[in-house]
Design a protein around this motif. Structure first.
Motif, PDB file in Angstrom:
ATOM      1  N   ASN A 181      -2.737   1.149   4.953  1.00 10.67           N
ATOM      2  CA  ASN A 181      -4.036   0.490   4.970  1.00 10.67           C
ATOM      3  C   ASN A 181      -4.693   0.567   6.345  1.00 10.67           C
ATOM      4  O   ASN A 181      -5.759   1.166   6.510  1.00 10.67           O
ATOM      5  CB  ASN A 181      -3.878  -0.967   4.523  1.00 10.67           C
ATOM      6  CG  ASN A 181      -5.204  -1.691   4.427  1.00 10.67           C
ATOM      7  OD1 ASN A 181      -6.263  -1.067   4.341  1.00 10.67           O
ATOM      8  ND2 ASN A 181      -5.161  -3.010   4.451  1.00 10.67           N
ATOM      9  N   HIS A 190       0.835  -1.198   0.000  1.00 14.83           N
ATOM     10  CA  HIS A 190       0.000   0.000   0.000  1.00 14.83           C
ATOM     11  C   HIS A 190       0.872   1.251   0.000  1.00 14.83           C
ATOM     12  O   HIS A 190       1.766   1.401   0.835  1.00 14.83           O
ATOM     13  CB  HIS A 190      -0.904   0.021   1.232  1.00 14.83           C
ATOM     14  CG  HIS A 190      -2.038  -0.944   1.166  1.00 14.83           C
ATOM     15  ND1 HIS A 190      -3.252  -0.640   0.598  1.00 14.83           N
ATOM     16  CD2 HIS A 190      -2.142  -2.223   1.583  1.00 14.83           C
ATOM     17  CE1 HIS A 190      -4.060  -1.676   0.673  1.00 14.83           C
ATOM     18  NE2 HIS A 190      -3.414  -2.659   1.258  1.00 14.83           N
ATOM     19  N   LYS A 209      -8.491  -2.887   0.620  1.00 11.78           N
ATOM     20  CA  LYS A 209      -7.363  -3.821   0.556  1.00 11.78           C
ATOM     21  C   LYS A 209      -6.652  -3.785  -0.790  1.00 11.78           C
ATOM     22  O   LYS A 209      -5.518  -4.242  -0.911  1.00 11.78           O
ATOM     23  CB  LYS A 209      -7.841  -5.239   0.873  1.00 11.78           C
ATOM     24  CG  LYS A 209      -8.288  -5.415   2.321  1.00 11.78           C
ATOM     25  CD  LYS A 209      -8.642  -6.862   2.630  1.00 11.78           C
ATOM     26  CE  LYS A 209      -9.030  -7.013   4.092  1.00 11.78           C
ATOM     27  NZ  LYS A 209      -9.387  -8.422   4.432  1.00 11.78           N
TER      28      LYS A 209
END
Length: 355
Positions: free
Chosen positions: A74, A70, A107
């Motif tokens: 996240n 990420h 996600k």
């Protein structure tokens, strides 16, 4: 910036073979050129363009698995911003490349395959586990993560161009063919990558200069982005982006909330301090509203990596969404091509801070 390809140059398709022995005499794939097949072809070339790599310079300690890392945290940020597990981003998916705003599961939002599991965890652990403390280490980690995703994306765009060229070699003869420009952009990033790689290997984090703004409330968005500004906030020329002999210099921006505060980090290599001296003075001299205006205007101009709370976005009327979308799609660049410097300190109709 178009790049002329000579007969003996490597073929733009990426085969490694000379152009004259590869795609010089090839005809376009008619199925690929058929506009009816655009969406199918777009999905195909995007899939072929994907890169799985670890950008960390210490390849010896890489774990085997490249993960979906990420670029915006996240658990710390996207979880708070999401509604029913989703966020909105002005980053289109392959099945709808022209969408101004797209729903992403948190996600999958901001994910890129630029690190192995080991390095994604160990490098960014200090900002995952602790609150932002304005230290050289924390500023570096936020800036490095911003750099990494943009560098990775540029590499994938180059791959995408190669995939397109394999199927449509005639694109090289078109007046606005894209080949050369993105490779130059990656070349311009090399001094930054070398500096950041050295930091990761030595642990000497003081390579950046930064302006840090702190706001006394939280926001319903988070973002990272970068640009190579050609002018300062008063419209004064600071670098010539068309000069192919001089690598352009970049600034990196991260905006995020922690606890009851919001931070904006604007950073650059301190080796470029002379170039950005007046720019820095101007940034530091802005009042709170001007700082918000700068962020409101700058983020959609420079980045698709903006995560927004869906319920908050849905409260905007269509005119605000349209102006935000116009900046995403490049209206400011069009204005500047006509000689009009876009004023980033003037309040737009929308306000990300009121989402």
């Amino acid at each position: 910036m178009n790049k002329k390809v000579g007969r003996n140059d490597p073929c733009p398709c990426g085969s490694g073979i000379k152009y004259k022995k590869c795609c010089l005499d090839k005809h376009d794939d008619e199925e690929f050129s058929n506009p009816v097949n655009f969406l199918k072809n777009y999905k195909t070339v995007r899939k072929e363009a994907r890169i799985k790599q670890c950008l960390h310079p210490d390849g010896v300690s890489c774990s085997e698995k490249i993960i979906g890392a990420h670029s915006i945290q996240n658990n710390k940020l996207l979880k708070r911003l999401s509604s029913n597990g989703d966020v909105y981003m002005p980053c289109p998916k392959a099945d709808n490349p022209f969408a101004a705003m797209t729903k992403w599961g948190r996600k999958e939002a901001t994910v890129f395959t630029g690190f192995c599991g080991h390095h994604d965890k160990t490098v960014f652990q200090p900002i995952e586990d602790g609150l932002f403390d304005k230290s050289e280490l924390h500023v570096f980690l936020y800036t490095y993560r911003c750099f990494a995703v943009e560098y990775h994306k540029k590499q994938e765009v180059v791959n995408m161009q190669k995939s397109i060229f394999k199927r449509k070699p005639s694109i090289l003869g078109m007046p606005d063919n894209p080949f050369g420009g993105m490779e130059m952009a990656i070349d311009d990033f090399q001094p930054v990558k070398q500096a950041f790689d050295n930091v990761l290997l030595t642990g000497e984090y003081g390579v950046l200069s930064s302006v840090i703004w702190e706001f006394p409330s939280t926001i319903n968005f988070a973002a990272t982005g970068f640009e190579a500004p050609s002018t300062d906030l008063r419209g004064k020329k600071i670098q010539n982006l068309l000069d192919k002999t001089t690598p352009v210099k970049h600034i990196f921006i991260s905006v995020f909330s922690e606890e009851d505060k919001t931070y904006c980090i604007i950073s650059w290599l301190n080796s470029n301090d002379d170039l950005f001296y007046e720019y820095r003075q101007q940034l530091e001299g802005l009042n709170i509203q001007q700082r918000k205006n700068y962020i409101n205007n700058t983020l959609p101009i420079i980045s698709e990596n903006i995560a927004i709370n869906p319920e908050s976005w849905d409260t905007w009327d269509q005119s605000k969404k349209d102006e935000f979308g116009a900046l995403i799609w490049g209206i400011s660049e069009i204005a500047e091509l006509d000689g009009h410097v876009y004023n980033r300190l003037e309040a737009p109709s929308f306000d990300l801070f009121e989402l």
